[in-house]
Write a protein that holds these residues in place. Structure first.
Motif, mmCIF file in Angstrom:
data_model
loop_
_atom_site.group_PDB
_atom_site.id
_atom_site.type_symbol
_atom_site.label_atom_id
_atom_site.label_comp_id
_atom_site.label_asym_id
_atom_site.label_seq_id
_atom_site.Cartn_x
_atom_site.Cartn_y
_atom_site.Cartn_z
ATOM 1 N N ARG A 1 0.863 -1.187 0.000
ATOM 2 C CA ARG A 1 0.000 0.000 0.000
ATOM 3 C C ARG A 1 0.896 1.232 0.000
ATOM 4 N N ALA A 2 0.342 2.359 -0.449
ATOM 5 C CA ALA A 2 1.085 3.609 -0.416
ATOM 6 C C ALA A 2 0.107 4.769 -0.395
ATOM 7 N N GLY A 3 0.545 5.872 0.168
ATOM 8 C CA GLY A 3 -0.289 7.074 0.193
ATOM 9 C C GLY A 3 0.400 8.175 0.967
ATOM 10 N N GLY A 4 0.075 9.422 0.629
ATOM 11 C CA GLY A 4 0.704 10.536 1.313
ATOM 12 C C GLY A 4 2.199 10.489 1.124
ATOM 13 N N GLY A 5 2.921 10.422 2.244
ATOM 14 C CA GLY A 5 4.379 10.396 2.179
ATOM 15 C C GLY A 5 4.990 9.077 2.556
ATOM 16 N N VAL A 6 4.222 7.969 2.512
ATOM 17 C CA VAL A 6 4.755 6.679 2.949
ATOM 18 C C VAL A 6 4.451 5.565 1.949
ATOM 19 N N LEU A 7 5.303 4.530 2.026
ATOM 20 C CA LEU A 7 5.117 3.277 1.293
ATOM 21 C C LEU A 7 5.103 2.155 2.322
ATOM 22 N N VAL B 1 5.195 -5.459 2.073
ATOM 23 C CA VAL B 1 4.465 -6.700 2.390
ATOM 24 C C VAL B 1 4.824 -7.251 3.763
ATOM 25 N N ASP B 2 5.924 -6.786 4.349
ATOM 26 C CA ASP B 2 6.326 -7.225 5.687
ATOM 27 C C ASP B 2 5.783 -6.319 6.792
ATOM 28 N N GLY B 3 5.044 -5.268 6.421
ATOM 29 C CA GLY B 3 4.482 -4.367 7.415
ATOM 30 C C GLY B 3 5.347 -3.171 7.738
ATOM 31 N N ASN B 4 6.482 -3.019 7.047
ATOM 32 C CA ASN B 4 7.309 -1.826 7.232
ATOM 33 C C ASN B 4 6.674 -0.646 6.501
ATOM 34 N N SER B 5 6.742 0.513 7.103
ATOM 35 C CA SER B 5 6.233 1.740 6.488
ATOM 36 C C SER B 5 7.410 2.681 6.286
ATOM 37 N N LEU B 6 7.739 2.945 5.038
ATOM 38 C CA LEU B 6 8.916 3.734 4.691
ATOM 39 C C LEU B 6 8.508 5.161 4.314
ATOM 40 N N ILE B 7 9.319 6.122 4.726
ATOM 41 C CA ILE B 7 9.140 7.497 4.268
ATOM 42 C C ILE B 7 9.594 7.569 2.817
ATOM 43 N N ASP B 8 8.782 8.186 1.997
ATOM 44 C CA ASP B 8 9.000 8.193 0.548
ATOM 45 C C ASP B 8 9.619 9.515 0.102
ATOM 46 N N PHE B 9 10.906 9.478 -0.229
ATOM 47 C CA PHE B 9 11.572 10.647 -0.815
ATOM 48 C C PHE B 9 11.831 10.427 -2.306
ATOM 49 N N GLY B 10 10.990 9.589 -2.947
ATOM 50 C CA GLY B 10 11.207 9.295 -4.354
ATOM 51 C C GLY B 10 10.013 9.546 -5.253
ATOM 52 N N SER B 11 8.798 9.366 -4.723
ATOM 53 C CA SER B 11 7.568 9.576 -5.506
ATOM 54 C C SER B 11 7.562 8.789 -6.811
ATOM 55 N N GLY B 12 8.156 7.589 -6.806
ATOM 56 C CA GLY B 12 8.199 6.814 -8.049
ATOM 57 C C GLY B 12 8.916 7.554 -9.154
ATOM 58 N N ILE B 13 9.982 8.276 -8.792
ATOM 59 C CA ILE B 13 10.745 9.183 -9.661
ATOM 60 C C ILE B 13 9.843 10.327 -10.152
ATOM 61 N N ALA C 1 22.232 3.203 3.896
ATOM 62 C CA ALA C 1 21.979 3.486 5.311
ATOM 63 C C ALA C 1 20.579 4.055 5.515
ATOM 64 N N CYS C 2 20.152 4.924 4.611
ATOM 65 C CA CYS C 2 18.794 5.479 4.701
ATOM 66 C C CYS C 2 17.745 4.396 4.509
ATOM 67 N N HIS C 3 17.967 3.538 3.533
ATOM 68 C CA HIS C 3 17.012 2.461 3.260
ATOM 69 C C HIS C 3 16.833 1.559 4.476
ATOM 70 N N GLN C 4 17.925 1.243 5.151
ATOM 71 C CA GLN C 4 17.846 0.355 6.307
ATOM 72 C C GLN C 4 17.023 0.955 7.440
ATOM 73 N N GLU C 5 16.958 2.283 7.490
ATOM 74 C CA GLU C 5 16.208 2.969 8.548
ATOM 75 C C GLU C 5 14.804 3.367 8.110
ATOM 76 N N GLY C 6 14.407 2.933 6.933
ATOM 77 C CA GLY C 6 13.046 3.198 6.490
ATOM 78 C C GLY C 6 12.850 4.514 5.765
ATOM 79 N N LEU C 7 13.880 4.980 5.071
ATOM 80 C CA LEU C 7 13.768 6.184 4.241
ATOM 81 C C LEU C 7 14.187 5.822 2.823
#
Length: 449
Positions: A50-56, A59-71, A404-410
């Motif tokens: 799922r995705a919306g707003g500023g997060v992605l 499937v494992d339940g992690n919610s990542l901050i999205d600084f990419g917007s699908g390019i 490093a950012c990816h590992q922390e959910g960014l």
């Protein structure tokens, strides 16, 4: 209990509950490796649920901050309300007839919006396609038939797509061109005003780069042979390079004086991304043709060439188009995306994102000398990374920071001709708390390398 859908209803929070990628993503990655062509890579092998707003959410339940917007595609946020509402209604009405066979009103409505929003008050027309590369390729076709010339001029560090012609237009070899030649002919590359790397200094960049480019066009090609000059007002894959002020107006003026079609490639920089509807507005550039895609339709595939009516009408009937170009569902999504941009004033939100990010990134640059430059406008921001005490590109540090950012959910993206630029393209609807948290993660990442 009903499971939350994506879109604006998704909780706007970072949540890391497994290693990234988690076990379910790893299982899906193994399936991908077995059935998807190896040339289709992934920046981060987490699979989105799922995705919306500023997060992605993966499937494992992690919610990542999205600084990419699908390019730079989901500028209005994933599954934005107006996009879903309009696209759903169109899905229920009909999904396809082919605009070249039996046309429909949404195609016209998108073209009307483009005529209103793009720079200039002259009469304009548009043609709709599926991707940015298609839009650029069709802009070249239109310019050639209008001018009855063949040569096309592009710039160092430019990126325009992955089709045969647009690979020829693109400056960077790996991964976009390596092994895929031969490429289309009559394409010529000239210098761009890259202030950070201009040998005689940023203060000389605009004039010297324009003089060099114009000299090369005049001497090596002949202005009378040039159909089109194509440039990104902010160069995307090249590293979010802002050409030095004065360069774009000089090139546009040269084009006008010589009957050359000036094409602004706004595929990544358009639709509020830089704090204006289009980045070329920053220096009051009115292009003859403008290519758009990415942010136009909130995540559905749509692209356009918009330009002066007399140029757009140069192609004969049937000369432009494609089976899926201007698909009705994608057109409905575009109308929803533009509605969202207008109603939520996403130009102002993009400028606000820049106001928050730039000072934070400049503070990081003062602390870490591997940051060569912070640059960009609005929500199209980047940092160029170099070896300490030099301007030598540092792709190793760039890759390490991204990891490093990816590992922390960014989720962050790398870019640049030298692979040494971190680019930031958050959704324009991202909350300021998430934006700040993402910057905290980035700052902490610097301490680890």
């Amino acid at each position: 209990m009903t499971e939350l859908s994506g879109g604006p209803a998704l909780p706007q929070e970072r949540r890391v509950v497994t290693a990234i990628p988690g076990p379910k993503s790893q299982e899906l990655w193994a399936r991908k490796q077995a059935t998807v062509a190896g040339g289709v890579g992934a920046v981060l092998p987490v699979f989105v649920k799922r995705a919306g707003g500023g997060v992605l959410e993966d499937v494992d339940g992690n919610s990542l901050i999205d600084f990419g917007s699908g390019i730079a595609v989901t500028s209005v946020g994933n599954s934005a309300e107006a996009v879903v509402r309009r696209a759903t209604a169109q899905l229920q009405a009909f999904t396809h007839t082919c605009a070249m066979v039996a046309p429909y009103e949404p195609y016209i409505e998108v073209c009307e919006q483009l005529a209103e929003l793009t720079p200039g008050d002259h009469a304009k027309k548009s043609a709709l396609f599926n991707s940015g590369a298609e839009a650029v390729e069709n802009a070249v076709k239109i310019a050639r038939v209008h001018t009855k010339r063949q040569a096309v001029v592009v710039f160092d560090h430019g990126y325009h797509g992955r089709t045969n012609l647009t690979m020829a237009l693109t400056s960077k070899n790996m991964p976009y061109k390596q092994g895929f030649g031969p490429f289309a002919p009559e394409v010529y590359r000239v210098p761009v005003a890259y202030p950070y790397r201009w040998l005689t200094g940023a203060e000389n960049c605009a004039q010297e780069a324009a003089d060099q480019a114009i000299s090369q066009i005049t001497k090596q090609i002949g202005a009378e042979n040039v159909a089109a000059i194509i440039i990104e007002p902010v160069l995307g894959e090249g590293g979010f390079i802002e050409p030095a002020k004065g360069f774009l107006p000089a090139i546009a003026a040269f084009a006008k004086e010589n009957g050359i079609v000036f094409v602004a490639d706004e595929i990544q920089s358009g639709f509020c991304r830089t704090g204006q509807w289009f980045a070329c507005e920053d220096e009051d550039i009115v292009p003859d043709l403008i290519t758009t895609a990415k942010g136009i339709a909130g995540g559905l595939p749509l692209a356009a060439v918009t330009g002066r009516a007399e140029i757009m009408d140069a192609a004969h009937a049937g000369g432009l188009g494609g089976t899926y170009g201007g698909n009705p569902v994608a057109c409905a999504a575009a109308l929803g995306s533009i509605e969202t941009m207008r109603e939520q004033d996403l130009n102002a939100k993009a400028r606000r994102i820049g106001e928050i990010m730039k000072p934070r990134l400049n503070a990081i640059a003062e602390k870490y000398d591997i940051v060569g430059e912070v640059r960009g406008r609005g929500a199209m921001i980047a940092i160029e990374l170099v070896k300490s005490g030099s301007k030598e590109p540092n792709p190793e540090a760039t890759a390490a920071l991204a990891k490093a950012c990816h590992q922390e959910g960014l989720l962050v993206l790398t870019t640049g001709t030298y692979g040494n630029v971190l680019r930031f393209l958050p959704p324009l609807v991202i909350g300021e708390d998430l934006l700040g948290e993402g910057l905290d993660i980035l700052e902490s990442a610097f301490a680890t390398i």
